[in-house]
Enzyme design. Structure first.
Site, PDB file in Angstrom:
ATOM      1  N   GLU A  62       4.000  -5.822   8.426  1.00 23.52           N
ATOM      2  CA  GLU A  62       2.702  -5.554   7.795  1.00 23.52           C
ATOM      3  C   GLU A  62       2.137  -6.802   7.129  1.00 23.52           C
ATOM      4  O   GLU A  62       0.937  -6.879   6.855  1.00 23.52           O
ATOM      5  CB  GLU A  62       2.817  -4.426   6.758  1.00 23.52           C
ATOM      6  CG  GLU A  62       3.058  -3.053   7.384  1.00 23.52           C
ATOM      7  CD  GLU A  62       3.054  -1.916   6.368  1.00 23.52           C
ATOM      8  OE1 GLU A  62       2.905  -0.778   6.786  1.00 23.52           O
ATOM      9  OE2 GLU A  62       3.228  -2.175   5.147  1.00 23.52           O
ATOM     10  N   HIS A  81      -1.408   4.080  10.000  1.00 24.44           N
ATOM     11  CA  HIS A  81      -0.047   4.583  10.237  1.00 24.44           C
ATOM     12  C   HIS A  81      -0.104   5.846  11.082  1.00 24.44           C
ATOM     13  O   HIS A  81       0.365   6.908  10.671  1.00 24.44           O
ATOM     14  CB  HIS A  81       0.660   4.858   8.915  1.00 24.44           C
ATOM     15  CG  HIS A  81       0.724   3.679   7.982  1.00 24.44           C
ATOM     16  ND1 HIS A  81      -0.344   3.217   7.277  1.00 24.44           N
ATOM     17  CD2 HIS A  81       1.765   2.872   7.645  1.00 24.44           C
ATOM     18  CE1 HIS A  81       0.015   2.174   6.530  1.00 24.44           C
ATOM     19  NE2 HIS A  81       1.290   1.937   6.739  1.00 24.44           N
ATOM     20  N   HIS A  87      10.280  -4.641   3.671  1.00 25.17           N
ATOM     21  CA  HIS A  87      10.713  -3.249   3.598  1.00 25.17           C
ATOM     22  C   HIS A  87      11.137  -2.737   4.969  1.00 25.17           C
ATOM     23  O   HIS A  87      10.629  -3.178   5.988  1.00 25.17           O
ATOM     24  CB  HIS A  87       9.694  -2.328   2.937  1.00 25.17           C
ATOM     25  CG  HIS A  87       8.359  -2.095   3.602  1.00 25.17           C
ATOM     26  ND1 HIS A  87       7.495  -3.104   3.943  1.00 25.17           N
ATOM     27  CD2 HIS A  87       7.726  -0.938   3.936  1.00 25.17           C
ATOM     28  CE1 HIS A  87       6.382  -2.577   4.444  1.00 25.17           C
ATOM     29  NE2 HIS A  87       6.504  -1.259   4.469  1.00 25.17           N
ATOM     30  N   HIS A 143       0.831  -1.216   0.000  1.00 24.04           N
ATOM     31  CA  HIS A 143       0.000   0.000   0.000  1.00 24.04           C
ATOM     32  C   HIS A 143       0.865   1.266   0.000  1.00 24.04           C
ATOM     33  O   HIS A 143       0.497   2.276   0.592  1.00 24.04           O
ATOM     34  CB  HIS A 143      -0.955  -0.026   1.199  1.00 24.04           C
ATOM     35  CG  HIS A 143      -0.271  -0.149   2.530  1.00 24.04           C
ATOM     36  ND1 HIS A 143      -0.773  -0.922   3.566  1.00 24.04           N
ATOM     37  CD2 HIS A 143       0.879   0.393   3.008  1.00 24.04           C
ATOM     38  CE1 HIS A 143       0.040  -0.827   4.610  1.00 24.04           C
ATOM     39  NE2 HIS A 143       1.039  -0.034   4.306  1.00 24.04           N
TER      40      HIS A 143
HETATM   41  C1  DHB Z   1       6.431   3.128   2.446  1.00 21.35           C
HETATM   42  C2  DHB Z   1       5.779   1.905   2.583  1.00 21.35           C
HETATM   43  C3  DHB Z   1       4.746   1.729   3.496  1.00 21.35           C
HETATM   44  O1  DHB Z   1       4.093   0.566   3.696  1.00 21.35           O
HETATM   45  C4  DHB Z   1       4.349   2.787   4.267  1.00 21.35           C
HETATM   46  O2  DHB Z   1       3.300   2.610   5.094  1.00 21.35           O
HETATM   47  C5  DHB Z   1       5.014   4.007   4.170  1.00 21.35           C
HETATM   48  C6  DHB Z   1       6.046   4.164   3.247  1.00 21.35           C
HETATM   49  C7  DHB Z   1       7.516   3.335   1.453  1.00 21.35           C
HETATM   50  O3  DHB Z   1       8.080   2.384   0.944  1.00 21.35           O
HETATM   51  O4  DHB Z   1       7.783   4.477   1.118  1.00 21.35           O
HETATM   52 FE    FE Z   2       2.637   0.722   5.479  1.00 21.42          FE
END
Ligand code: DHB
Ligand code: FE
Length: 282
Positions: free
Chosen positions: A243, A59, A196, A12
């Protein structure tokens, strides 16, 4: 009875929403990413669900540091896109299904799954970006094609729930949906991931072999995925890889045997490995 007809997982990444809002989908960096959802949008347009239950993580948009419900259920009639620092996204207001959501709350809590009832909240990129990816580039004066029930799970305040608990939550969600006397056809989303890490010395960390096993096992062996510990998520999928427990919640709401209809995996998308899967009950 209402029926869950399919499950969708997708990352997302908020920059996807920004690119849509700025009309930059065709730029070289972004075109392959948006291209990965062309099949999905056609599939969704054919599926025509009545309701989308969107399992995602907030978030710190709806909830701030004063309160972090572990499992929350949106029981409101409508939800505005959250202001995440650049104003509210110019996407349609998210229309809820308060009657079904209240039924789900009652059924799940009496079924001993005690989630938090939320009667007012804004929805952030964790919900609006996946709606765009599956339903298209709709503007604020248009309408999403189905009602939406938001179901945020906490992963930003330690301790988050385990993946096993999220899977069990999905199973309880399914029992609740199937005990509703209406005829709604429901699609369940699980949004977030994949590997990530947004901060610290490992910022930008991506683990494609680990992600690939996760994608494979979502269909083949979800119970193996429920045994992934918090420590493994952080080590192998980065600090925000947690996540992915949203994906397990979605998976719990489907049959034991499912068919993978579509998969898309792309690196990088902002700081993430973008993953997307469509599952139908077999
Ligand atoms: C990013 C990814 C995310 O899931 C998020 O909530 C905020 C930023 C990113 O990769 O920039
Ligand atoms: Fe996120």
């Amino acid at each position: 009875m209402a029926r869950i007809v399919a499950g969708v997982t997708t990352s997302h990444v908020p920059a996807i929403g920004a690119m849509i809002d700025q009309g930059r989908q065709q730029e070289p960096y972004w075109a392959p990413i948006f291209g990965g959802f062309e099949f999905s949008k056609r599939w969704m347009a054919e599926l025509k669900p009545d309701v989308a239950i969107v399992i995602y993580n907030d978030h710190a948009s709806a909830f701030d540091a004063s309160i972090f419900p572990t499992f929350a259920l949106g029981c409101a009639d409508r939800y505005l896109p959250a202001d995440e620092g650049w104003g509210r996204r110019p996407v349609p207001t998210v229309m809820g299904h308060a009657d079904l959501a209240c039924h789900i709350a009652q059924h799940m809590i009496l079924d001993e799954f005690d989630l938090t009832v939320v009667n007012r909240m804004d929805v952030d990129h964790g919900l609006t970006v996946p709606l765009n990816l599956l339903f298209g580039d709709l503007k604020a004066d248009q309408a999403w094609p189905c009602q939406v029930i938001p179901l945020p799970i906490n992963v930003i305040q330690y301790p988050p729930p385990t993946g096993k608990r999220c899977y069990a939550m999905g199973q309880a969600l399914r029992r609740a949906v199937e005990s509703w006397p209406g005829n709604e056809r429901v699609v369940v989303f699980g949004t977030g991931g994949m590997s990530h890490q947004l901060q610290g010395t490992r910022a930008g960390f991506i683990n494609t072999p680990w992600d690939t096993r996760f994608l494979d096992n979502l269909t083949l062996d979800p119970l193996a995925l429920t045994r992934i510990t918090h420590a493994e998520y952080v080590r192998e999928a980065g600090s925000e890889g947690i996540e992915l427990v949203m994906w397990l919640a979605m998976r719990g709401a489907l049959d034991e045997r499912v068919r993978e209809v579509y998969r898309f995996y792309h690196v990088p998308c902002s700081n993430t490995a973008l993953g997307h899967i469509i599952l139908e009950n077999d």
